[in-house]
Design an enzyme around this catalytic site. Structure first.
Site, PDB file in Angstrom:
ATOM      1  CG  ASP A 149     -24.840   6.904 -18.940  1.00 48.01           C
ATOM      2  OD1 ASP A 149     -23.630   6.632 -18.876  1.00 48.01           O
ATOM      3  OD2 ASP A 149     -25.360   7.443 -19.950  1.00 48.01           O
ATOM      4  CB  ILE A 150     -27.314  11.719 -19.781  1.00 51.21           C
ATOM      5  CG1 ILE A 150     -28.356  12.794 -19.987  1.00 51.21           C
ATOM      6  CG2 ILE A 150     -26.454  11.578 -21.021  1.00 51.21           C
ATOM      7  CD1 ILE A 150     -27.784  14.199 -20.058  1.00 51.21           C
ATOM      8  N   GLY A 184     -13.108   2.867 -25.896  1.00 51.38           N
ATOM      9  CA  GLY A 184     -14.427   3.495 -26.020  1.00 51.38           C
ATOM     10  C   GLY A 184     -14.674   4.601 -25.014  1.00 51.38           C
ATOM     11  CD  GLN A 185     -11.572   7.394 -20.403  1.00 54.63           C
ATOM     12  OE1 GLN A 185     -10.535   6.761 -20.626  1.00 54.63           O
ATOM     13  NE2 GLN A 185     -11.755   8.128 -19.327  1.00 54.63           N
ATOM     14  CG  HIS A 243     -16.907   7.087 -16.303  1.00 56.79           C
ATOM     15  ND1 HIS A 243     -16.005   7.912 -16.934  1.00 56.79           N
ATOM     16  CD2 HIS A 243     -17.526   6.398 -17.274  1.00 56.79           C
ATOM     17  CE1 HIS A 243     -16.084   7.726 -18.245  1.00 56.79           C
ATOM     18  NE2 HIS A 243     -16.997   6.794 -18.481  1.00 56.79           N
ATOM     19  CG  LEU A 244     -16.359   1.977 -11.137  1.00 59.67           C
ATOM     20  CD1 LEU A 244     -16.767   1.088  -9.943  1.00 59.67           C
ATOM     21  CD2 LEU A 244     -15.203   1.347 -11.877  1.00 59.67           C
ATOM     22  CG  HIS A 245     -20.096   2.737 -17.986  1.00 59.69           C
ATOM     23  ND1 HIS A 245     -20.997   3.521 -18.651  1.00 59.69           N
ATOM     24  CD2 HIS A 245     -18.868   3.132 -18.400  1.00 59.69           C
ATOM     25  CE1 HIS A 245     -20.363   4.369 -19.438  1.00 59.69           C
ATOM     26  NE2 HIS A 245     -19.062   4.151 -19.310  1.00 59.69           N
ATOM     27  CG  ASN A 280     -15.913   2.156 -21.839  1.00 60.13           C
ATOM     28  OD1 ASN A 280     -15.842   0.933 -21.924  1.00 60.13           O
ATOM     29  ND2 ASN A 280     -17.048   2.810 -21.960  1.00 60.13           N
TER      30      ASN A 280
HETATM   31  P1  5GP Z   1     -17.488   6.632 -21.562  1.00 58.16           P
HETATM   32  O1  5GP Z   1     -17.747   6.365 -23.021  1.00 58.16           O
HETATM   33  O2  5GP Z   1     -16.561   7.784 -21.364  1.00 58.16           O
HETATM   34  O3  5GP Z   1     -17.084   5.398 -20.809  1.00 58.16           O
HETATM   35  O4  5GP Z   1     -18.899   6.978 -20.946  1.00 58.16           O
HETATM   36  C1  5GP Z   1     -19.359   8.256 -20.724  1.00 58.16           C
HETATM   37  C2  5GP Z   1     -20.804   8.102 -20.283  1.00 58.16           C
HETATM   38  O5  5GP Z   1     -21.219   9.339 -19.747  1.00 58.16           O
HETATM   39  C3  5GP Z   1     -21.784   7.746 -21.409  1.00 58.16           C
HETATM   40  O6  5GP Z   1     -22.482   6.557 -21.079  1.00 58.16           O
HETATM   41  C4  5GP Z   1     -22.705   8.957 -21.496  1.00 58.16           C
HETATM   42  O7  5GP Z   1     -24.057   8.600 -21.750  1.00 58.16           O
HETATM   43  C5  5GP Z   1     -22.548   9.569 -20.107  1.00 58.16           C
HETATM   44  N1  5GP Z   1     -22.709  11.025 -20.113  1.00 58.16           N
HETATM   45  C6  5GP Z   1     -22.127  11.905 -20.970  1.00 58.16           C
HETATM   46  N2  5GP Z   1     -22.474  13.161 -20.661  1.00 58.16           N
HETATM   47  C7  5GP Z   1     -23.303  13.084 -19.580  1.00 58.16           C
HETATM   48  C8  5GP Z   1     -23.990  14.073 -18.804  1.00 58.16           C
HETATM   49  O8  5GP Z   1     -23.917  15.285 -19.037  1.00 58.16           O
HETATM   50  N3  5GP Z   1     -24.746  13.615 -17.768  1.00 58.16           N
HETATM   51  C9  5GP Z   1     -24.863  12.283 -17.487  1.00 58.16           C
HETATM   52  N4  5GP Z   1     -25.643  11.933 -16.458  1.00 58.16           N
HETATM   53  N5  5GP Z   1     -24.210  11.333 -18.193  1.00 58.16           N
HETATM   54  C10 5GP Z   1     -23.448  11.727 -19.232  1.00 58.16           C
END
Ligand code: 5GP
Ligand code: ZN
Length: 118
Positions: A33-34, A99-100, A106-108, A93
């Site tokens: 995750d970035i 919170g998506q 995706h699985l965190h 999420n």
């Molecule tokens: P969500 O809130 O949709 O569950 O999580 C999206 C996740 O994707 C966030 O934790 C965010 O930091 C990560 N993310 C968003 N854009 C990028 C990207 O360009 N590269 C990477 N590696 N992670 C990303």
């Protein structure tokens, strides 16, 4: 493979946008995750564009199962400690109230010594 040309995670899984890759096979891609919320924080995604958990169909169940089975293996590889004193968190999420932010399932997977940001 069904990709959405406008989807960030479809682009990442195809290598069109760079990422720190941890794992790849024909159906699954995993990367860091970035903006990590924990010392170890990576994402496991299907290569197929499934927007949300609620978009998944019964036919996707084996794929989702494989993603779940991969989580502890990669968590250990990334340094999460095994057993009761270690471990990790798996989060999905789903939708705005969940919170998506990125609409590609995706699985965190988050772990490492606490405290974490979240
Ligand atoms: P969500 O809130 O949709 O569950 O999580 C999206 C996740 O994707 C966030 O934790 C965010 O930091 C990560 N993310 C968003 N854009 C990028 C990207 O360009 N590269 C990477 N590696 N992670 C990303
Ligand atoms: Zn996608």
């Amino acid at each position: 493979m069904a990709h959405d040309p406008n989807c960030l995670f479809c682009k990442i899984s195809q290598g069109l946008i760079p990422s720190q890759k941890l794992y790849e096979d024909g159906e699954i891609y995993a990367f860091k995750d970035i903006n990590p919320a924990a010392p170890i924080h990576f994402l496991i995604i299907p290569k197929k564009h499934i927007p949300m958990l609620e978009s998944a169909e019964l036919a996707d169940a084996p794929l989702l199962g494989r993603m779940m089975e991969l989580a502890p293996r990669l968590a250990k590889e990334q340094g999460c400690r095994p057993g009761k004193d270690g471990g990790f968190r798996v989060v999905v999420n789903n939708g705005a109230d969940g919170g998506q932010e990125v609409y590609h399932l995706h699985l965190h997977v988050m772990g490492g010594p606490r405290p974490w940001k979240k």
